[in-house]
Motif scaffolding. Structure first.
Motif, mmCIF file in Angstrom:
data_model
loop_
_atom_site.group_PDB
_atom_site.id
_atom_site.type_symbol
_atom_site.label_atom_id
_atom_site.label_comp_id
_atom_site.label_asym_id
_atom_site.label_seq_id
_atom_site.Cartn_x
_atom_site.Cartn_y
_atom_site.Cartn_z
ATOM 1 N N LYS A 75 132.370 -18.027 47.285
ATOM 2 C CA LYS A 75 132.666 -18.960 46.202
ATOM 3 C C LYS A 75 131.812 -20.208 46.380
ATOM 4 N N GLY A 76 131.192 -20.653 45.289
ATOM 5 C CA GLY A 76 130.493 -21.926 45.315
ATOM 6 C C GLY A 76 129.058 -21.882 45.771
ATOM 7 N N GLY A 77 128.455 -20.694 45.843
ATOM 8 C CA GLY A 77 127.064 -20.594 46.266
ATOM 9 C C GLY A 77 126.116 -21.245 45.282
ATOM 10 N N ILE A 78 124.911 -21.543 45.744
ATOM 11 C CA ILE A 78 123.898 -22.139 44.871
ATOM 12 C C ILE A 78 122.632 -21.301 44.901
ATOM 13 N N VAL A 79 121.897 -21.346 43.793
ATOM 14 C CA VAL A 79 120.603 -20.692 43.683
ATOM 15 C C VAL A 79 119.525 -21.753 43.838
ATOM 16 N N LEU A 80 118.480 -21.416 44.598
ATOM 17 C CA LEU A 80 117.387 -22.352 44.864
ATOM 18 C C LEU A 80 116.060 -21.713 44.474
ATOM 19 N N GLY A 81 114.980 -22.475 44.628
ATOM 20 C CA GLY A 81 113.697 -22.050 44.112
ATOM 21 C C GLY A 81 113.031 -20.910 44.846
ATOM 22 N N SER A 82 113.490 -20.567 46.067
ATOM 23 C CA SER A 82 112.918 -19.447 46.817
ATOM 24 C C SER A 82 113.851 -19.119 47.975
ATOM 25 N N GLY A 83 113.576 -17.982 48.620
ATOM 26 C CA GLY A 83 114.354 -17.646 49.800
ATOM 27 C C GLY A 83 114.159 -18.643 50.922
ATOM 28 N N ALA A 85 113.440 -21.741 50.513
ATOM 29 C CA ALA A 85 114.175 -22.951 50.120
ATOM 30 C C ALA A 85 115.624 -22.842 50.573
ATOM 31 N N ALA A 86 116.199 -21.644 50.479
ATOM 32 C CA ALA A 86 117.580 -21.450 50.927
ATOM 33 C C ALA A 86 117.694 -21.652 52.437
ATOM 34 N N VAL A 87 116.765 -21.061 53.194
ATOM 35 C CA VAL A 87 116.773 -21.241 54.649
ATOM 36 C C VAL A 87 116.628 -22.721 55.002
ATOM 37 N N THR A 88 115.693 -23.394 54.341
ATOM 38 C CA THR A 88 115.421 -24.803 54.635
ATOM 39 C C THR A 88 116.595 -25.692 54.261
ATOM 40 N N ALA A 89 117.205 -25.431 53.107
ATOM 41 C CA ALA A 89 118.343 -26.251 52.665
ATOM 42 C C ALA A 89 119.506 -26.128 53.638
ATOM 43 N N VAL A 90 119.749 -24.922 54.140
ATOM 44 C CA VAL A 90 120.826 -24.735 55.112
ATOM 45 C C VAL A 90 120.523 -25.489 56.396
ATOM 46 N N MET A 91 119.303 -25.352 56.912
ATOM 47 C CA MET A 91 118.981 -25.974 58.192
ATOM 48 C C MET A 91 118.899 -27.496 58.088
ATOM 49 N N ARG A 221 131.036 -20.761 53.863
ATOM 50 C CA ARG A 221 132.472 -20.532 53.742
ATOM 51 C C ARG A 221 133.226 -21.867 53.585
ATOM 52 N N ASP A 222 132.770 -22.891 54.279
ATOM 53 C CA ASP A 222 133.407 -24.215 54.263
ATOM 54 C C ASP A 222 132.845 -25.034 53.097
ATOM 55 N N PRO A 223 133.681 -25.500 52.163
ATOM 56 C CA PRO A 223 133.182 -26.273 51.025
ATOM 57 C C PRO A 223 132.435 -27.547 51.421
ATOM 58 N N GLN A 224 132.807 -28.166 52.530
ATOM 59 C CA GLN A 224 132.102 -29.377 52.962
ATOM 60 C C GLN A 224 130.683 -29.053 53.399
ATOM 61 N N LEU A 225 130.526 -27.951 54.100
ATOM 62 C CA LEU A 225 129.170 -27.520 54.461
ATOM 63 C C LEU A 225 128.370 -27.179 53.207
ATOM 64 N N GLN A 226 129.018 -26.528 52.255
ATOM 65 C CA GLN A 226 128.328 -26.165 51.027
ATOM 66 C C GLN A 226 127.858 -27.402 50.279
ATOM 67 N N LYS A 227 128.674 -28.449 50.266
ATOM 68 C CA LYS A 227 128.273 -29.677 49.582
ATOM 69 C C LYS A 227 127.054 -30.303 50.265
ATOM 70 N N ALA A 228 127.022 -30.263 51.601
ATOM 71 C CA ALA A 228 125.864 -30.822 52.316
ATOM 72 C C ALA A 228 124.593 -30.039 51.986
ATOM 73 N N ILE A 229 124.709 -28.724 51.893
ATOM 74 C CA ILE A 229 123.557 -27.896 51.526
ATOM 75 C C ILE A 229 123.117 -28.215 50.107
ATOM 76 N N TYR A 230 124.078 -28.313 49.201
ATOM 77 C CA TYR A 230 123.776 -28.628 47.801
ATOM 78 C C TYR A 230 123.108 -29.995 47.677
ATOM 79 N N ASP A 231 123.657 -30.991 48.353
ATOM 80 C CA ASP A 231 123.102 -32.346 48.249
ATOM 81 C C ASP A 231 121.657 -32.390 48.732
ATOM 82 N N ALA A 233 119.508 -29.861 48.800
ATOM 83 C CA ALA A 233 118.680 -29.113 47.849
ATOM 84 C C ALA A 233 118.385 -29.935 46.607
ATOM 85 N N VAL A 234 119.389 -30.664 46.118
ATOM 86 C CA VAL A 234 119.204 -31.494 44.923
ATOM 87 C C VAL A 234 118.273 -32.663 45.216
#
Length: 394
Positions: A75-83, A85-91, A221-231, A233-234
């Motif tokens: 729940k709450g995943g985000i789509v980014l400009g490339s794979g 980008a996803a690795v980088t946004a998480v790290m 899985r954790d919404p707080q971690l997801q928000k940090a990844i989203y922020d 990426a944005v």
């Protein structure tokens, strides 16, 4: 005062209709208008839902993310400009200077570069360890370790990670476990059910499936971690294209059919290659001679996925001859297309490693990775027979 809206360049509203589109519309708007400043406050502060600026989210990205969320039981995943980008946004969204990351030593080439060069210059220490050995991962953990990054099936040697052991290590040490699920996809493996905290995809590959999209996906899985990844990426502008999101959503409609067909052909091709003179070895997780066959069976059941790797005798000369003779099979550094593609890691994804470094991973000059597509198995095997024969002649 002239109130005739026909004089406005962008009049409000869309044509009214009692019906609705069967297919998701493409919505390329970069900006979205709000009624008042108070209404905009309500959106930013979460009292109402809506869009403001496409870098912060847009309908096509959200629709695609929800589809992949459903596939990953997330729940709450985000789509980014490339794979990547996803690795980088998480790290970079979750790590800071002084942190330490343990990565599998057979990650995708650009993930290895990120681990080996970019993170260290930002003050994040990294260690690579064998993901098939949970004790090796555990031995690499330090007090400052924040994250473990692995691929369940490695790129390109198709080794199978000890996911149960690594998940136990992550839980015991209080470390985040990030799984790149690009090769296996949710069709074969669901990382959250096996202890992952974060899941990453290169949507470019099997999910979209037509080599006409560049996208990534990340969910925690954790919404707080997801928000940090989203922020992160944005802030850094990892915005996906609405058109690419629309194409990927269309590709998902046939994903199960494509995956199953390509996987069945991969089994046939792997067995066929293993019987050809001039082929030194074949790697496919469901073959009994795979070094991780028992683990693959335990984790994946009968899902071997669509990737096959093999090594030719004869080194670079044989590789060149093989690529030239493989008519109708694209030699291209990608995977997951409807057509079969060939990748030569020594000259593409892992070219930044030294020959010694590649050799340590089992990647020689005659090593190829095959992304099996939707061709007829008999015709595909015949083409590989011809190309291997040409390689022997070299």
């Amino acid at each position: 005062m002239n109130k005739d809206k026909r004089t406005l360049i962008r009049p409000e509203g869309l044509p009214e209709s009692a019906s609705w589109p069967v297919v998701t519309p493409i919505m390329p708007s970069v900006v979205y208008a709000s009624e008042t400043p108070d209404a905009l406050d309500d959106q930013y502060e979460g009292r109402t839902a809506g869009y403001t600026y496409a870098r912060e989210g847009h309908p096509n990205a959200d629709l695609l993310a929800r589809r992949i969320d459903t596939m990953e039981d997330a729940k709450g995943g985000i789509v980014l400009g490339s794979g990547m980008a996803a690795v980088t946004a998480v790290m970079l969204g979750l790590l800071k200077a002084g942190d330490h990351v343990v990565g599998g030593d057979q990650l995708y080439g650009r993930s290895l570069r990120l681990m080996g060069q970019d993170l260290p210059r930002m003050g994040v220490a990294t260690t690579l360890a064998d993901p098939t050995d949970a004790q090796a991962i555990a031995a690499a953990i330090r007090p400052e370790t924040r994250m473990i990054l692995v691929e369940l099936v490695s790129n390109p040697t198709l080794r199978v990670a000890d996911m149960a052991g690594i998940a136990a290590v992550a839980r015991d040490k209080g470390v985040l476990l990030v799984v790149d699920n690009t090769f296996t996809t949710p069709r074969a493996f669901k990382p959250f059910a096996h202890g992952a905290d974060i899941v990453i995809h290169s949507v470019t590959k099997l999910l979209a499936g037509h080599s006409d999209v560049t996208l990534g996906y990340a969910v925690a899985r954790d919404p707080q971690l997801q928000k940090a990844i989203y922020d992160f990426a944005v802030t850094t502008g990892m915005t996906p294209s609405p058109f690419d999101c629309w194409l990927a959503e269309r590709g998902l409609a046939t994903f199960d059919l494509r995956f199953d067909r390509a996987e069945a052909t991969a089994v046939t091709l792997a067995d066929h290659l293993a019987g050809l003179p001039g082929v030194r070895r074949v790697l496919y997780p469901m073959r009994s001679d795979h070094p991780d066959a028992a683990r693959a069976q335990a984790i994946l059941g009968n899902r071997g996925c669509n990737m096959v790797s093999f090594e030719l005798e004869g080194g670079r000369a044989a590789a060149n001859a093989f690529a030239r003779a493989a008519e109708g099979i694209s030699f291209a550094p990608t995977l997951g297309d409807v057509g079969t593609t060939l990748s030569h890691p020594a000259s593409s994804s892992h070219r930044a490693l030294t020959p010694e470094g590649r050799a340590a991973l089992g990647i020689g000059e005659g090593f190829f990775r095959v992304s099996v597509g939707l061709e007829e198995p008999v015709a595909l095997c015949a083409q590989f027979t011809q190309a291997v024969s040409a390689a022997r002649g070299a």
